[in-house]
Design an enzyme around this catalytic site. Structure first.
Site, PDB file in Angstrom:
ATOM      1  N   HIS A 296       1.863   4.665  -2.773  1.00  0.00           N
ATOM      2  CA  HIS A 296       2.065   6.099  -2.545  1.00  0.00           C
ATOM      3  C   HIS A 296       3.462   6.535  -2.980  1.00  0.00           C
ATOM      4  O   HIS A 296       3.642   7.557  -3.651  1.00  0.00           O
ATOM      5  CB  HIS A 296       1.901   6.412  -1.046  1.00  0.00           C
ATOM      6  CG  HIS A 296       0.500   6.408  -0.553  1.00  0.00           C
ATOM      7  ND1 HIS A 296      -0.482   7.216  -1.081  1.00  0.00           N
ATOM      8  CD2 HIS A 296      -0.098   5.712   0.454  1.00  0.00           C
ATOM      9  CE1 HIS A 296      -1.620   7.019  -0.433  1.00  0.00           C
ATOM     10  NE2 HIS A 296      -1.417   6.101   0.500  1.00  0.00           N
TER      11      HIS A 296
ATOM     12  N   HIS B 260       0.842  -1.204   0.000  1.00  0.00           N
ATOM     13  CA  HIS B 260       0.000   0.000   0.000  1.00  0.00           C
ATOM     14  C   HIS B 260       0.881   1.260   0.000  1.00  0.00           C
ATOM     15  O   HIS B 260       0.677   2.170  -0.815  1.00  0.00           O
ATOM     16  CB  HIS B 260      -0.902  -0.025   1.235  1.00  0.00           C
ATOM     17  CG  HIS B 260      -1.782   1.163   1.375  1.00  0.00           C
ATOM     18  ND1 HIS B 260      -3.109   1.163   1.020  1.00  0.00           N
ATOM     19  CD2 HIS B 260      -1.538   2.420   1.847  1.00  0.00           C
ATOM     20  CE1 HIS B 260      -3.641   2.356   1.260  1.00  0.00           C
ATOM     21  NE2 HIS B 260      -2.699   3.136   1.767  1.00  0.00           N
ATOM     22  N   GLU B 261       1.844   1.309   0.911  1.00  0.00           N
ATOM     23  CA  GLU B 261       2.698   2.501   0.994  1.00  0.00           C
ATOM     24  C   GLU B 261       3.603   2.629  -0.223  1.00  0.00           C
ATOM     25  O   GLU B 261       3.953   3.742  -0.629  1.00  0.00           O
ATOM     26  CB  GLU B 261       3.520   2.470   2.280  1.00  0.00           C
ATOM     27  CG  GLU B 261       2.693   2.483   3.563  1.00  0.00           C
ATOM     28  CD  GLU B 261       1.684   3.627   3.643  1.00  0.00           C
ATOM     29  OE1 GLU B 261       1.923   4.692   3.019  1.00  0.00           O
ATOM     30  OE2 GLU B 261       0.649   3.458   4.311  1.00  0.00           O
TER      31      GLU B 261
ATOM     32  N   GLU C  93      -4.461   7.838  -3.046  1.00  0.00           N
ATOM     33  CA  GLU C  93      -5.015   6.592  -2.518  1.00  0.00           C
ATOM     34  C   GLU C  93      -5.379   5.627  -3.635  1.00  0.00           C
ATOM     35  O   GLU C  93      -5.332   4.403  -3.451  1.00  0.00           O
ATOM     36  CB  GLU C  93      -6.243   6.878  -1.652  1.00  0.00           C
ATOM     37  CG  GLU C  93      -5.905   7.332  -0.248  1.00  0.00           C
ATOM     38  CD  GLU C  93      -5.077   6.326   0.526  1.00  0.00           C
ATOM     39  OE1 GLU C  93      -5.393   5.110   0.474  1.00  0.00           O
ATOM     40  OE2 GLU C  93      -4.107   6.737   1.180  1.00  0.00           O
TER      41      GLU C  93
END
Length: 488
Positions: free
Chosen positions: A259, A255-256, A285
């Site tokens: 980003h 997930h990170e 996101e």
């Protein structure tokens, strides 16, 4: 030098100082000594004061009046600088400095209160933060809606009214799908056993690199709450480990990385300009969620991950097919970041409604824990047993990020749209994912979304990438098809 050149030179230094401030925040959440919190709060306050002074420098208005952009990137830069200048000028320097000081201090108090499951210890400083954010919102709103004024920091152009309409369309189908899946006769089970955190971190780095994270321009550390920090050539991420749940670490990292690669892949020409960061948190996101869910939780990629985890940890006690079902299992739980795809947005909608009530003055921050528990029980059918499972689980409100939470669900909606368009363009994607190679997808996202940075407006970025206006329908269709197959 022209007025445009002078303005961009000034902006370059401001952007560089902003990066330094961000590095101070990263340090605070990773390696800063616990006893340094008060000093760091003063340092952050001073830094914010300097940034506020630069962002409201009267010369900016003069340069904007005279500046002529040489190209489309220059026009977009002027648009963003003008927007920032006008918004920042409405907020008194005293208030900006006090917000930075109080939220830096509140972050440490939140971490201690969370560890002790003691909301009462955090409530007074939360009340301070809310009061300051209401004051900031009033300055920005100029008579308009307070919450919309804060939301505009994270998703320019969005309003609470438009988001509420979208969320109202999501809720019934999500809840119906959730109830059908949780009522299935043979639900997937959790992964048995324990998993060495050191091995988790080793595998985490392998996954980060597979998804395109440049470790020469980044690093992975541990923190209470996973996050990504920085842009350009210094983009850092954090994760967390749980011996009983390796997926927490692995998928938080992916997930990170979504980003972080967004920031790393922005056109180098935009470094230290207003275009050098992600255009909005909703678009940001969309990258983290599509990496984590539509790619890394897909059946082909889970087949590859099953082999990697078996090699790293030994026999997992489940078959490859059951592993895929376990990765995607719906389960009761309290923590947003550990939630499944179907229920995740229900966690966000709860926060969206509660923070709107606090900013409107309808909910006293001192009453947040009770309001949270009542709403959670209404939405999920059971109550949190302690504050760390409820209103203390997220760092956002302690650092003043009111208006941030709805961008998580907006990002899921955008990811649903991007996934539909990407799959149409990449019919052989599953074959690559089965080999642990998400690069066709990450390259598509880089070229369609990430490289542009702040060049376009948020919805325009998604529309240009997809070829259609964003809506909640692709996300809902994807979820119903995927979990309908998993749960029969």
């Amino acid at each position: 030098m022209t007025a445009f050149d002078d303005l961009m030179a000034h902006q370059r230094e401001t952007e560089a100082l902003g990066q330094i401030a961000g590095r101070l925040s990263w340090d605070q959440e990773t390696v800063m000594p616990r006893g340094s919190a008060d000093q760091r709060a003063e340092e952050m306050g001073v830094m914010e004061g300097l940034l506020h002074a630069r962002r409201t420098d009267p010369r900016i208005g003069e340069w904007l009046d005279k500046a002529q952009a040489p190209d489309a990137a220059g026009e977009a830069s002027l648009r963003l600088i003008r927007r920032s200048f006008e918004r920042t000028a409405r907020v008194p320097a005293r208030l900006a400095t006090e917000l930075a000081r109080v939220t830096s201090k509140a972050q440490g108090q939140w971490a201690e209160a969370r560890a002790a499951d003691d909301f009462a210890a955090f409530a007074p400083v939360l009340a301070q933060v809310v009061a300051l954010k209401r004051e900031e919102a009033a300055a920005l709103a100029d008579g308009g809606d307070l919450y919309d004024a804060l939301l505009d920091d994270y998703e320019p152009g969005a309003t609470a009214k438009s988001l509420s309409a979208m969320f109202d369309a999501l809720r019934p189908r999500l809840m119906a799908l959730r109830d059908r899946a949780l009522g299935a006769p043979t639900p997937p089970s959790a992964l048995p056993g324990t998993f060495d955190p050191k091995v988790q971190m080793h595998l985490t780095r392998k996954l980060a690199i597979a998804f395109g994270y440049d470790m020469n321009r980044g690093r992975i550390d541990r923190a209470v709450h996973p996050f990504s920090s920085g842009s350009g050539r210094d983009v850092r991420i954090t994760t967390r480990t749980d011996p009983a749940d390796p997926f927490n670490c692995l998928y938080s990292t992916i997930h990170e990385v979504g980003h972080a690669t967004y920031e790393q892949n922005i056109d180098d020409a935009y470094l230290f300009t207003p275009l050098g960061g992600g255009v909005s948190m909703g678009v940001h996101e969309s990258q983290s969620r599509i990496y984590e869910n539509q790619l890394a939780r897909s059946e082909p990629f889970c087949g590859w991950l099953f082999g990697q985890m078996t090699e790293a940890f030994g026999d997992l006690g489940v078959s490859e097919r059951e592993f895929f079902r376990t990765v995607n299992r719906l389960h009761k739980g309290f923590i947003r970041t550990e939630s499944d795809e179907v229920q995740y947005n229900l966690h966000v909608l709860l926060r969206f409604d509660l923070e709107r009530s606090m900013i409107a003055g309808d909910l006293d921050p001192a009453d947040l824990e009770g309001a949270w528990n009542e709403r959670f029980e209404a939405d999920f059918g059971y109550r949190p047993e302690r504050a760390s499972q409820g209103c203390l689980q997220d760092v956002h409100w302690s650092v003043g990020l009111f208006g941030y939470f709805p961008t998580y669900t907006l990002g899921n909606v955008y990811a649903g749209c991007l996934n539909a368009a990407m799959r149409a363009d990449l019919p052989d994607l599953d074959a690559a994912l089965a080999n642990g190679d998400p690069s066709p997808a990450t390259a598509w996202l880089r070229d369609k979304v990430q490289v542009h940075g702040g060049l376009y407006q948020p919805r325009e970025v998604i529309t240009r990438a997809c070829g259609f206006e964003p809506s909640e329908a692709p996300l809902l269709d994807y979820l119903e098809a995927k979990f309908g197959a998993i749960y029969g």
